[in-house]
Design a protein around this motif. Structure first.
Motif, PDB file in Angstrom:
ATOM      1  N   UNK A   1       0.826  -1.219   0.000  1.00 62.01           N
ATOM      2  CA  UNK A   1       0.000   0.000   0.000  1.00 62.01           C
ATOM      3  C   UNK A   1       0.857   1.265   0.000  1.00 62.01           C
ATOM      4  N   UNK A   2       2.052   1.155   0.534  1.00 64.75           N
ATOM      5  CA  UNK A   2       2.933   2.314   0.595  1.00 64.75           C
ATOM      6  C   UNK A   2       3.843   2.484  -0.604  1.00 64.75           C
ATOM      7  N   UNK A   3       3.754   1.575  -1.574  1.00 62.00           N
ATOM      8  CA  UNK A   3       4.604   1.629  -2.756  1.00 62.00           C
ATOM      9  C   UNK A   3       3.855   2.243  -3.932  1.00 62.00           C
TER      10      UNK A   3
ATOM     11  N   UNK B   1      12.171  -2.237  -8.895  1.00 63.92           N
ATOM     12  CA  UNK B   1      13.094  -3.221  -8.323  1.00 63.92           C
ATOM     13  C   UNK B   1      13.029  -3.182  -6.796  1.00 63.92           C
ATOM     14  N   UNK B   2      13.005  -1.983  -6.241  1.00 69.38           N
ATOM     15  CA  UNK B   2      12.952  -1.853  -4.787  1.00 69.38           C
ATOM     16  C   UNK B   2      11.692  -2.498  -4.225  1.00 69.38           C
ATOM     17  N   UNK B   3      10.565  -2.295  -4.884  1.00 70.12           N
ATOM     18  CA  UNK B   3       9.303  -2.890  -4.428  1.00 70.12           C
ATOM     19  C   UNK B   3       9.378  -4.410  -4.478  1.00 70.12           C
ATOM     20  N   UNK B   4       9.844  -4.942  -5.601  1.00 74.69           N
ATOM     21  CA  UNK B   4       9.940  -6.400  -5.766  1.00 74.69           C
ATOM     22  C   UNK B   4      10.839  -7.007  -4.698  1.00 74.69           C
ATOM     23  N   UNK B   5      11.987  -6.401  -4.478  1.00 70.59           N
ATOM     24  CA  UNK B   5      12.929  -6.966  -3.515  1.00 70.59           C
ATOM     25  C   UNK B   5      12.435  -6.812  -2.081  1.00 70.59           C
ATOM     26  N   UNK B   6      11.675  -5.767  -1.812  1.00 70.55           N
ATOM     27  CA  UNK B   6      11.098  -5.615  -0.475  1.00 70.55           C
ATOM     28  C   UNK B   6      10.130  -6.742  -0.158  1.00 70.55           C
ATOM     29  N   UNK B   7       9.284  -7.083  -1.129  1.00 73.99           N
ATOM     30  CA  UNK B   7       8.334  -8.191  -0.947  1.00 73.99           C
ATOM     31  C   UNK B   7       9.076  -9.516  -0.827  1.00 73.99           C
ATOM     32  N   UNK B   8      10.019  -9.745  -1.732  1.00 70.87           N
ATOM     33  CA  UNK B   8      10.762 -11.009  -1.732  1.00 70.87           C
ATOM     34  C   UNK B   8      11.530 -11.195  -0.429  1.00 70.87           C
TER      35      UNK B   8
END
Length: 302
Positions: A64-66, A271-278
């Motif tokens: 939600x914050x991304x 990329x930052x969003x993807x890696x944060x989730x992963x």
């Protein structure tokens, strides 16, 4: 008489004094026996539910914050744990993520055997994300028409090939990326073990500067096979689509993970969003299947 009495007292410690005294018998003393206790591990179902709810809440807050649109899906083949948010949403493009699809379809068409030229193109297409190689193999595999049939045959119901020669416009969902990974890992759907091994091998050799994304879920001892996609979209408010999916496996874990984003302000934001989730999923996956240790039953029933 005093001398004799003294002698009798001294002898009493050995055999008693007098003819009828019984001999002293040595007594054997046994060492204490150590008793081994039996313990068993049992699933902590309640703890797992609590940890899962917390992880899903934290992931939802993070997403939600991304910026832009963000969807993801995850499935661990060892524990059976699945997670996701918008995992059936299929209106986000794969960009270069479709290159694995092209290779898998080509291998199925060639019965798992590529010529030297096609193998070189496939290697550059997956490990270096070479677009020219993808253009050539997309044409050889038969373009969107052939890819539609391929998707149906391997059970991908939420994937639509890009129009014409635009393989990067292929639309898919995180759930379908997980389905594709399952086929590559576990087999079936007409894709030979040789072909599966070849695809996963190339996904495991992606060049270092393209190895970002779901690899953030990996522990130090894990191995990663992935494919990422990224492209500017000048006609969509000058935003970016950035995607990543792959397999992260090691001791006690075989995690299939897909994260798709679009309407991103830039490649880096995606990329930052993807890696944060992963990273969040990778660090907390084991907490979703906790165990408790208890003594074995004293009278087990078999």
């Amino acid at each position: 008489m005093r001398t004799v009495g003294t002698a009798c007292v001294g002898l009493a410690f050995v055999a008693g004094c007098g003819a009828g005294a019984p001999p002293v018998q040595p007594v054997m003393v046994r060492a204490p026996v150590k008793v081994a206790h039996c313990f068993m591990k049992f699933p902590d179902v309640r703890g797992g539910r609590i940890n899962r709810a917390r992880l899903q809440r934290d992931l939802a807050r993070y997403v939600a914050g991304r910026p832009g649109r963000v969807v993801y899906g995850a499935h661990d083949l060892v524990s059976g744990v699945s997670l996701g948010q918008g995992q059936h949403r299929n209106d986000i493009i794969t960009a270069s993520g479709a290159k694995v699809d092209i290779l898998a379809a080509l291998l199925r068409r060639r019965s798992g055997r590529l010529g030297e030229d096609e193998l070189d193109l496939a290697t550059r297409m997956v490990t270096e994300s070479d677009n020219d190689a993808a253009d050539r193999l997309w044409a050889r595999v038969g373009g969107g028409g052939t890819m539609s049939g391929f998707y149906r045959r391997i059970g991908l119901k939420e994937t639509t090939p890009g129009p014409g020669k635009y393989w990067g416009g292929t639309l898919t969902s995180p759930a379908d990326r997980i389905r594709l990974l399952k086929v590559l890992v576990k087999g079936g759907r007409g894709i030979s073990s040789r072909s599966r091994a070849q695809v996963l091998s190339l996904m495991g050799r992606v060049v270092k500067d393209q190895a970002w994304g779901v690899s953030a879920a990996a522990r130090p001892q894990d191995r990663v096979a992935l494919k990422n996609g990224w492209t500017p979209r000048p006609f969509v408010h000058n935003t970016w689509a950035v995607t990543s999916y792959g397999r992260v496996h090691g001791p006690g874990r075989d995690l299939l993970l897909s994260v798709q984003t679009d309407q991103q302000p830039g490649e880096g934001a995606g990329i930052q969003t993807i890696e944060g989730i992963a990273r969040m999923i990778g660090r907390r996956l084991d907490t979703l299947t906790p165990t408790v240790t208890r003594r074995c039953p004293t009278n087990p029933t078999f």
